[in-house]
Enzyme design. Structure first.
Site, PDB file in Angstrom:
ATOM      1  N   ASP A 245       0.146   5.429   0.890  1.00 28.80           N
ATOM      2  CA  ASP A 245      -0.222   5.986   2.513  1.00 28.80           C
ATOM      3  C   ASP A 245      -0.777   5.441   3.496  1.00 28.80           C
ATOM      4  O   ASP A 245      -1.368   4.796   3.573  1.00 28.80           O
ATOM      5  CB  ASP A 245      -1.726   6.989   1.460  1.00 28.80           C
TER       6      ASP A 245
ATOM      7  N   ASP B  17       0.678  -0.937  -0.065  1.00 29.87           N
ATOM      8  CA  ASP B  17       0.103  -0.058  -0.160  1.00 29.87           C
ATOM      9  C   ASP B  17       0.689   1.301   0.420  1.00 29.87           C
ATOM     10  O   ASP B  17       1.958   1.002   0.082  1.00 29.87           O
ATOM     11  CB  ASP B  17      -0.863  -0.081   1.087  1.00 29.87           C
TER      12      ASP B  17
END
Length: 277
Positions: A29, A27
């Site tokens: 953020d 991922d």
């Protein structure tokens, strides 16, 4: 049976299990960098001000909005509750897209100015995995332009060659916690979920990864530290660095000071073992 035979068998079994981990999918953020509070939130607020809106998302408000994945989706969610007339006007879709594009440009400038850096251990681990020949990918709801800015600022000339597959922005219609982005990335890589490991930081992230069948490591941040990450391989403060140890918060133990390839393989072997009937 000689005393050496069990050891030889164990070595062969270990090698076979280690080979099962083919790729790590990250991922972005909150996982690669603490982008949310002092990056995306600031960029949203500056975009609102430049667009003549009196909106200002506080740290607490933005924390609540993180339950909605995707920048355009976040704006739409907020407008529905606080300024529905903006969504009912002619050309609202263009207005929304333009506002989000402005925010993305402001965010990119924040990143390129050095305001936002990678989290502890991220650059070290990515370079180790690349050096060992593991395949790397990204599964994120952030826009591709925002990701490219972060990678360029953090890795320079290496940025374009780090990740084999990048699933970002609107590449799928349904964003996390739907598993669609992980399904998309797996299809591009032609890998099974059990051959991969996901690294996430949030409940929508782990729900998406686990729904797609991926064992998942969680590195928490200020917004997600108190969430219940049941089903995670391990829950840690960050990836850690030599001399700056990561803290294990739950799940499987962390053998050393920081997460490295050997540790990922160890966790992955346990996940595979636990999934066997």
């Amino acid at each position: 049976m000689t005393s050496e035979q069990p050891n030889e068998h164990s070595a062969r079994a270990t090698t076979a299990c280690e080979a099962a981990l083919q790729a790590v999918i990250f991922d972005v953020d909150g996982t690669l960098a603490d982008t949310e509070r002092d990056g995306h939130r600031v960029a949203f607020n500056r975009a609102f001000a430049q667009s003549g809106l009196d909106w200002n998302w506080s740290v607490a408000t933005y924390g609540e909005l993180l339950a909605v994945t995707g920048g355009k989706e976040r704006i739409r969610h907020f407008a529905t509750r606080h300024a529905p007339q903006l969504l009912n006007q002619t050309g609202s879709a263009t207005w929304l897209a333009d506002l989000h594009n402005l925010k993305s440009t402001i965010y990119a400038n924040l990143v390129l100015d050095g305001t936002i850096g990678l989290r502890p251990g991220v650059a070290r681990l990515i370079r180790e995995l690349r050096g060992a020949g593991l395949r790397l990918a990204v599964a994120t709801t952030t826009t591709r332009s925002s990701l490219d800015s972060l990678l360029l600022a953090s890795f320079g000339d290496e940025a374009g060659s780090l990740f084999e597959v990048i699933g970002a922005g609107d590449v799928v219609a349904d964003k996390k916690p739907a598993p669609d982005i992980y399904h998309w990335v797996l299809r591009q890589m032609k890998l099974a979920p059990g051959e991969c490991l996901a690294v996430e930081d949030s409940l929508p992230g782990i729900r998406a990864a686990r729904a797609a069948g991926l064992p998942t490591l969680i590195t928490v941040n200020a917004y997600t530290a108190d969430e219940d990450f049941a089903g995670a391989l391990s829950i840690i403060s960050d990836l850690g660095e030599p001399g700056a140890p990561a803290r294990r918060l739950g799940g499987q133990p962390l053998a050393g000071e920081y997460v490295d390839l050997a540790q990922l393989r160890r966790w992955h072997r346990q996940a595979v073992a636990d999934s066997d009937p």
